[in-house]
Design a protein around this motif. Structure first.
Motif, short mmCIF file in Angstrom:
data_model
loop_
_atom_site.label_atom_id
_atom_site.label_comp_id
_atom_site.label_asym_id
_atom_site.label_seq_id
_atom_site.Cartn_x
_atom_site.Cartn_y
_atom_site.Cartn_z
N GLU A 47 96.72 21.25 -19.93
CA GLU A 47 97.40 22.29 -20.21
C GLU A 47 98.20 21.76 -21.56
O GLU A 47 98.45 22.61 -22.58
N ASP A 48 98.54 20.61 -21.52
CA ASP A 48 99.39 19.99 -22.97
C ASP A 48 98.38 19.97 -24.23
O ASP A 48 98.68 20.27 -25.34
N TYR A 56 96.85 22.04 -29.38
CA TYR A 56 95.90 22.69 -30.29
C TYR A 56 96.28 24.14 -30.80
O TYR A 56 96.16 24.75 -31.78
N THR A 57 96.69 24.82 -29.74
CA THR A 57 97.33 26.32 -29.91
C THR A 57 98.23 26.44 -30.81
O THR A 57 98.13 27.41 -31.82
N MET A 63 98.24 28.16 -34.53
CA MET A 63 99.24 29.21 -34.72
C MET A 63 99.86 29.11 -36.09
O MET A 63 100.12 30.12 -36.75
N TYR A 64 100.45 27.85 -36.23
CA TYR A 64 101.28 27.74 -37.43
C TYR A 64 100.45 27.78 -38.65
O TYR A 64 100.82 28.18 -39.36
N GLU A 65 99.41 26.79 -38.59
CA GLU A 65 98.66 26.71 -39.70
C GLU A 65 97.94 27.73 -40.20
O GLU A 65 97.99 28.14 -41.60
N LEU A 81 92.71 32.67 -30.56
CA LEU A 81 92.72 31.27 -30.41
C LEU A 81 91.79 30.59 -29.17
O LEU A 81 91.49 29.58 -29.35
N GLY A 82 91.73 31.46 -28.22
CA GLY A 82 91.05 31.01 -27.15
C GLY A 82 89.58 30.61 -27.44
O GLY A 82 88.86 29.69 -27.23
N LYS A 83 89.02 31.74 -28.19
CA LYS A 83 87.78 31.39 -28.70
C LYS A 83 87.38 30.07 -29.51
O LYS A 83 86.49 29.46 -29.46
N TRP A 84 88.27 30.07 -30.33
CA TRP A 84 88.30 28.82 -31.05
C TRP A 84 88.36 27.60 -30.42
O TRP A 84 87.65 26.82 -30.65
#
Length: 210
Positions: free
Chosen positions: A132-133, A138-139, A143-145, A154-157
């Motif tokens: 989970e961490d 990564y997420t 999200m920020y970048e 995000l999930g697909k990536w």
């Protein structure tokens, strides 16, 4: 609650919930006035049913681990900046340094069961928190970048393109063939990979989590 990365909208949802306290009688069950768009009937990403790694396809775990560690390092700046921007992070449930997360997962992929660094938390429950961490790290960085708040993207990536996703899919494959009943169970219950809302059970499982 509400739209990801939209504090103003999230406050709107919370205020609407608090307004229910003003009702003269209860309990009160009331729909929120807005409809938040959901892709394909889901609130988040789910792995394609045919995206299954076989143990025979895993290859060199040490090489994969090195690639994941390189990814983790490359995302560090974006993660730190995103954390500062939001003033919070969802990373930390495992209470382990981020750089140690990939190696903990890789140990299971190699058929080992590393000692949990936490008192009162055994290795397999700790493994779930580590996964989970790593996913959250990564997420949040992505999200920020790239200013993305679409969890399908995000999930697909993460699961289909990143080396970390590949490592966790390898973990899933090894766990399903493990003699450890608890390890098999947390995979079959979709607690390691997001298969719970997929179109069907993972091939070769009892689908006990469905």
């Amino acid at each position: 609650m509400g739209k990801p990365n939209d504090p103003k909208y999230q406050k709107k949802v919370i205020r609407a919930a608090f307004n229910l306290l003003e009702a003269k009688s209860g309990p009160v069950l009331e729909d929120f006035s807005d409809v938040i768009p959901v892709k394909h009937g889901r609130m988040g990403y789910a792995l394609p049913v045919d995206l299954v790694t076989k143990v025979s396809e895993i290859g060199d775990v040490d090489q994969l681990l090195e690639e994941v560690e390189a990814e983790v390092s490359s995302l560090h700046s974006a993660y730190v900046s995103g954390k500062a921007f939001r003033g919070r992070t969802t990373v930390g449930a495992s209470e382990m340094p981020i750089k140690e997360l990939p190696n903990f997962i890789a140990a299971f992929v190699k058929g080992q069961k590393p000692n949990s660094p936490r008192k009162g938390v055994t290795a397999i429950p700790q493994l779930k928190l580590v996964v989970e961490d790593l996913n959250a790290y990564y997420t949040e960085a992505r999200m920020y970048e790239d200013n993305i708040d679409d969890f399908e993207i995000l999930g697909k990536w993460f699961w289909e393109e990143s080396k970390a996703g590949k490592l966790i899919l390898a973990l899933e494959a090894v766990s399903l063939e493990s003699e450890d009943k608890v390890l098999r169970q947390i995979v079959e219950m979709s607690l390691i990979t997001p298969r719970f809302w997929s179109e069907g059970p993972l091939p070769g499982t009892s689908a006990s989590g469905w």
